[in-house]
Scaffold this active site. Structure first.
Site, PDB file in Angstrom:
ATOM      1  N   CYS A  29       0.670  -1.315  -0.012  1.00 42.45           N
ATOM      2  CA  CYS A  29      -0.212   0.052   0.042  1.00 42.45           C
ATOM      3  C   CYS A  29       1.129   1.238   0.061  1.00 42.45           C
ATOM      4  O   CYS A  29       0.437   2.232  -0.626  1.00 42.45           O
ATOM      5  CB  CYS A  29      -0.784   0.245   1.314  1.00 42.45           C
ATOM      6  SG  CYS A  29      -0.096  -0.693   2.596  1.00 42.45           S
ATOM      7  N   HIS A  46      -2.922   6.290   4.747  1.00 44.01           N
ATOM      8  CA  HIS A  46      -1.462   6.434   4.929  1.00 44.01           C
ATOM      9  C   HIS A  46      -1.016   7.899   4.337  1.00 44.01           C
ATOM     10  O   HIS A  46      -1.433   8.172   3.177  1.00 44.01           O
ATOM     11  CB  HIS A  46      -0.804   5.522   4.158  1.00 44.01           C
ATOM     12  CG  HIS A  46      -0.877   3.953   4.669  1.00 44.01           C
ATOM     13  ND1 HIS A  46      -1.619   3.540   5.899  1.00 44.01           N
ATOM     14  CD2 HIS A  46      -0.321   2.785   4.175  1.00 44.01           C
ATOM     15  CE1 HIS A  46      -1.554   2.520   5.999  1.00 44.01           C
ATOM     16  NE2 HIS A  46      -0.826   1.844   4.997  1.00 44.01           N
TER      17      HIS A  46
END
Ligand code: A2P
Length: 331
Positions: free
Chosen positions: A126, A234
């Protein structure tokens, strides 16, 4: 088109169903697969009730595509079994990413590397996906020499149990600990296991996967990956040194024209990317774009994306769409 979602009861699996629905991916049959613990459970999707089935049942059904998000061990064991019955596996775990025989794909960057013979296609990490999406056009224009990245990662990247740990701590409930320390009101500079070189596996994923996706082993990356009590996505502070000099406005312009990227960069009105606003979105958000004044040809920027979306489910579904569009599965 028979589509299987393996790990359908997990955080990424759940997001996968939302993304399949939102993007209007067409299938004739949908198989929702999870561990033995969940077999028989009911899931409602697009108004239909589905029963969770086992891996064995899913393999016997010979799906055209299986999108896996059920952990590395499960992928290592089962992806070859699906491949054997002719399924194209899109795998979210790290199990196959660095295997030279498996393609590692961000469709906007290197979808073209997928060939007819590929059976298990890896979805990158990710943190890597959101960074490389922004690096790719800049690498073409100015040639990336070295990247220094620090991440600020959401608990959702660890899975449901981590979100539970944070929520329990917030409510003063004693429960299972996924992290070695409390995560609420904390910052943990430790994601995945530590390796012999002192880096974590997550950090080395960013180093190695970036080279593989950009198809350029000369790109140097050094990373510090950090977990925060955040759910929306994130964030990354990225410092990039290029071979060639750049113009900051040109960089902003280039990124804003890159499919999948939204530039949010207006300090005058406090505009910059944040996980609170990236949550549930498919795009990668880039801001705080500015020259590093301490050395030549160097840029700083801030990149945010929902790790369950472009960092996992969205990218995997885009790979599936690519396979369908290229007629690598019957549609
Ligand atoms: P289950 O819910 O039955 O445990 P998360 O990362 O959010 O925890 O989700 C992990 C997903 O992977 C869940 O859907 C989980 O199913 C699934 N899973 C875990 N182990 C296996 C396994 N051995 N076979 C199939 N699915 C698995």
């Amino acid at each position: 088109m028979k589509l299987a979602v393996v790990g359908a009861t997990g955080l990424v699996g759940n997001e996968m169903l939302k993304v399949l629905d939102e993007r209007g991916v067409e299938f004739d049959e949908l198989l929702l697969v999870a561990s033995e613990r969940s077999v028989g459970k009911k899931v409602i999707f697009q108004g239909n009730t589905y029963t969770i089935i086992s891996m064995q049942e899913a393999i016997a059904a010979k799906p055209d595509i299986a999108i896996f998000s059920a952990g590395g061990g499960t992928s290592l064991e089962y992806a070859p079994k699906f491949a054997e019955v002719g399924t194209r596996v899109i795998d979210n775990s790290s199990a196959w990413r660095m295997n030279p025989n498996n393609k590692l794909v961000v469709p906007e960057i290197n979808g073209h590397v997928i060939e007819d013979k590929d059976r298990v296609i890896a979805n990158p990490n990710c943190s890597t996906i959101q960074m490389v999406l922004a690096l790719a056009p800049l690498h073409k224009a100015y040639t990336v020499k070295r990247v220094v990245v620090s991440t600020y990662q959401s608990v959702t990247g660890t899975g449901k149990a981590a979100v539970d740990q944070m929520n329990n701590e917030r409510q003063g409930i004693e429960g299972d600990m996924v992290y070695p320390y409390p995560i609420d009101k904390n910052v943990i500079p430790h994601i995945d296991v530590f390796l012999e070189n002192g880096y974590t596996k997550e950090e080395m994923k960013m180093v190695n996967e970036t080279k593989k996706i950009l198809g350029d082993d000369t790109v140097q990356v050094t990373a510090t990956t950090v977990r925060l009590p955040v759910v929306g996505g994130h964030s990354e502070s990225v410092n990039i040194e290029f071979e060639k000099d750049f113009d900051v406005d040109e960089v902003r312009n280039m990124l804003s024209k890159t499919p999948g990227i939204v530039v949010q960069d207006n300090p005058a009105i406090n505009e910059y990317p944040m996980p609170l606003f990236a949550h549930g979105k498919d795009e990668v958000f880039v801001g705080r774009i500015r020259r590093d004044e301490t050395q030549p040809n160097t840029l700083n920027m801030w990149i945010v994306a929902d790790n369950l979306r472009k960092g996992a489910a969205t990218n995997a579904v885009q790979i599936a769409e690519y396979l369908i569009a290229q007629k690598l599965v019957h549609a």
